[in-house]
Design an enzyme around this catalytic site. Structure first.
Site, PDB file in Angstrom:
ATOM      1  N   SER A  94       0.548  -1.231   0.081  1.00 53.99           N
ATOM      2  CA  SER A  94       0.273   0.215   0.324  1.00 53.99           C
ATOM      3  C   SER A  94       0.847   1.210  -0.029  1.00 53.99           C
ATOM      4  O   SER A  94       2.087   1.539   0.684  1.00 53.99           O
ATOM      5  CB  SER A  94      -1.196  -0.040   1.389  1.00 53.99           C
ATOM      6  OG  SER A  94      -1.370   1.289   1.802  1.00 53.99           O
ATOM      7  N   SER A  95       0.633   2.467  -0.455  1.00 52.70           N
ATOM      8  CA  SER A  95       1.229   3.698  -0.431  1.00 52.70           C
ATOM      9  C   SER A  95       1.294   4.319   1.014  1.00 52.70           C
ATOM     10  O   SER A  95       2.038   4.951   1.203  1.00 52.70           O
ATOM     11  CB  SER A  95       0.202   4.803  -1.454  1.00 52.70           C
ATOM     12  OG  SER A  95      -1.029   5.197  -1.247  1.00 52.70           O
ATOM     13  N   CYS A  96       0.486   3.991   2.021  1.00 52.09           N
ATOM     14  CA  CYS A  96       0.799   4.261   3.900  1.00 52.09           C
ATOM     15  C   CYS A  96       2.192   4.131   3.966  1.00 52.09           C
ATOM     16  O   CYS A  96       2.144   4.045   4.472  1.00 52.09           O
ATOM     17  CB  CYS A  96      -0.467   3.366   4.327  1.00 52.09           C
ATOM     18  SG  CYS A  96      -0.307   1.702   4.388  1.00 52.09           S
ATOM     19  N   TYR A 123      -1.103  -0.778  10.138  1.00 52.14           N
ATOM     20  CA  TYR A 123      -1.264  -1.566   8.529  1.00 52.14           C
ATOM     21  C   TYR A 123      -0.059  -1.370   8.117  1.00 52.14           C
ATOM     22  O   TYR A 123       0.846  -2.169   7.430  1.00 52.14           O
ATOM     23  CB  TYR A 123      -2.064  -0.375   8.562  1.00 52.14           C
ATOM     24  CG  TYR A 123      -2.808  -1.245   6.753  1.00 52.14           C
ATOM     25  CD1 TYR A 123      -3.337  -2.275   6.376  1.00 52.14           C
ATOM     26  CD2 TYR A 123      -1.944  -0.879   5.857  1.00 52.14           C
ATOM     27  CE1 TYR A 123      -3.693  -2.836   5.332  1.00 52.14           C
ATOM     28  CE2 TYR A 123      -2.875  -0.954   4.508  1.00 52.14           C
ATOM     29  CZ  TYR A 123      -3.099  -2.060   4.028  1.00 52.14           C
ATOM     30  OH  TYR A 123      -3.659  -2.344   3.360  1.00 52.14           O
ATOM     31  N   LYS A 127       2.955  -4.120   6.142  1.00 50.17           N
ATOM     32  CA  LYS A 127       2.603  -3.885   5.289  1.00 50.17           C
ATOM     33  C   LYS A 127       4.325  -3.722   4.503  1.00 50.17           C
ATOM     34  O   LYS A 127       4.825  -3.989   3.704  1.00 50.17           O
ATOM     35  CB  LYS A 127       2.400  -2.711   3.916  1.00 50.17           C
ATOM     36  CG  LYS A 127       1.275  -3.877   4.354  1.00 50.17           C
ATOM     37  CD  LYS A 127       0.119  -4.425   3.423  1.00 50.17           C
ATOM     38  CE  LYS A 127      -1.152  -4.971   3.099  1.00 50.17           C
ATOM     39  NZ  LYS A 127      -1.187  -5.979   2.188  1.00 50.17           N
ATOM     40  N   HIS A 166     -13.269   3.184   2.418  1.00 51.31           N
ATOM     41  CA  HIS A 166     -12.681   3.982   2.199  1.00 51.31           C
ATOM     42  C   HIS A 166     -13.584   5.192   1.787  1.00 51.31           C
ATOM     43  O   HIS A 166     -14.617   5.112   1.342  1.00 51.31           O
ATOM     44  CB  HIS A 166     -11.795   3.231   1.237  1.00 51.31           C
ATOM     45  CG  HIS A 166     -10.449   2.443   1.858  1.00 51.31           C
ATOM     46  ND1 HIS A 166     -10.204   1.735   2.129  1.00 51.31           N
ATOM     47  CD2 HIS A 166      -9.319   3.131   2.107  1.00 51.31           C
ATOM     48  CE1 HIS A 166      -9.379   0.631   2.464  1.00 51.31           C
ATOM     49  NE2 HIS A 166      -8.762   1.960   2.490  1.00 51.31           N
TER      50      HIS A 166
END
Ligand code: GDP
Length: 305
Positions: A94-96, A123, A127, A166
């Site tokens: 994920s981009s987070c 999270y 990842k 989301h």
């Protein structure tokens, strides 16, 4: 949502020998069962799309579930893949994973250069661990485990839960129901100022298969052994206010938007630099408007079903 999109893409390309265990059939949190499933079914290629996911509120409310379930799924699946000599595995992140405040657009090299956005840190840590798990197995065992980092996703099959979803499905549903009730206002969380990049799930699926199909030497050459992930996005973002207005147009909600600043904004911006994937020959093709229309059609059909 992501797994189904990858299956649609693989089937469209003519792949037919797909092993698709449902949750009731294989609990990915159960190490023994995962090992047994891999031993009995001997998959050659693995797309690890399964994850515990949710919006900003869900991440903030269930941090233990988000870090625990994602770590366990990753370790179980990656280790079982290694034990059964899977040829290739694709891990979805994920981009987070990038720092809460990072230079925009964010290049793959931004990983681990700063502290994470607190609303989804657990999270993100899980990842990041997933990427490092793949890299470590590659380094120690010579496996071919690849990683892609998608930006915020949306599309058919999404979760439309009012609190835990989301932003796109949450606003789509809220505006749809407001229009049905004839309500004059819809609440949008936060200030409306944060910017987000959105990728349609079928575009992501296309990108996943593209990355999986790259020759091993090409993948290795375009990444590094300890910086092996590839961003997947559109390269464009917009403010939550602009997004809300766009969804309002599609849903036909003509009332007022009210911004609830008691709700968190999260990170102010997280636009991905997609030049690595671009140079490998893949680019997103679904415009946000087209993708939102398609998602709304799916939502309406799911309401009737
Ligand atoms: P994030 O990218 O991890 O922050 O994922 P979200 O999709 O949950 O939120 C994106 C942005 O949309 C944040 O700034 C939220 O505050 C904002 N937002 C506005 N309304 C909503 C809503 O109804 N639900 C969610 N999840 N976010 C919303």
């Amino acid at each position: 949502m992501v797994g189904s999109a990858i299956v649609r893409r693989l089937q469209a390309l003519g792949f037919y020998n797909l092993a698709l265990p449902r949750r009731e059939e294989l609990d990915l949190l159960d190490q023994k069962k995962v090992g047994k499933y891999f031993t009995e079914n001997r998959p050659e290629y693995v797309f690890l799309a399964a994850a515990k996911v949710g919006g900003i509120h869900a991440n903030n409310t269930f941090p233990a579930a988000f870090i625990y379930e994602n770590l366990v799924i990753e370790t179980n699946v990656v280790h079982a893949a290694h034990e059964t000599a899977v040829k290739q595995l694709l891990f979805l992140g994920s981009s987070c994973i990038y720092p809460g405040v990072a230079e925009q657009p964010m290049r793959e090299e931004a990983l681990l250069t700063g502290t994470l956005e607190p609303t989804n840190e657990p999270y993100a840590i899980a990842k990041i661990a997933g990427i490092k798990l793949c890299e470590s197995y590659n380094r120690q065992y010579g496996t071919d485990y690849r990683s892609v980092m998608p930006t915020n996703l949306y599309g058919r099959g999404d979760n439309f839960h009012p609190e835990n979803a989301h932003v796109i499905p949450a606003l789509m549903r809220r505006m749809h129901e407001a229009r049905q009730r004839g309500a004059e206002e819809v609440v949008v969380w936060g200030s409306g100022q944060p910017k987000r990049e959105f990728l349609y799930v079928d575009d992501l699926a296309e990108a996943c298969v593209h990355v999986m199909e790259l020759e091993p030497a090409v993948y290795r050459h375009s990444t590094r052994s300890m910086l092996s992930h590839i961003n997947v996005g559109t390269g464009e973002d917009l403010s939550i206010r602009a997004l809300a207005e766009m969804i309002g147009d599609i849903v036909g909600f003509e009332g007022k938007l009210v911004f609830d600043t008691s709700r968190p904004d999260g990170t102010m911006r997280k636009l991905l630099d997609v030049s690595r994937l671009d140079s490998l020959g893949w680019r997103a093709s679904t415009s946000l408007e087209e993708g939102l229309r398609e998602t709304y059609r799916w939502y309406l059909a799911a309401q009737v079903a």
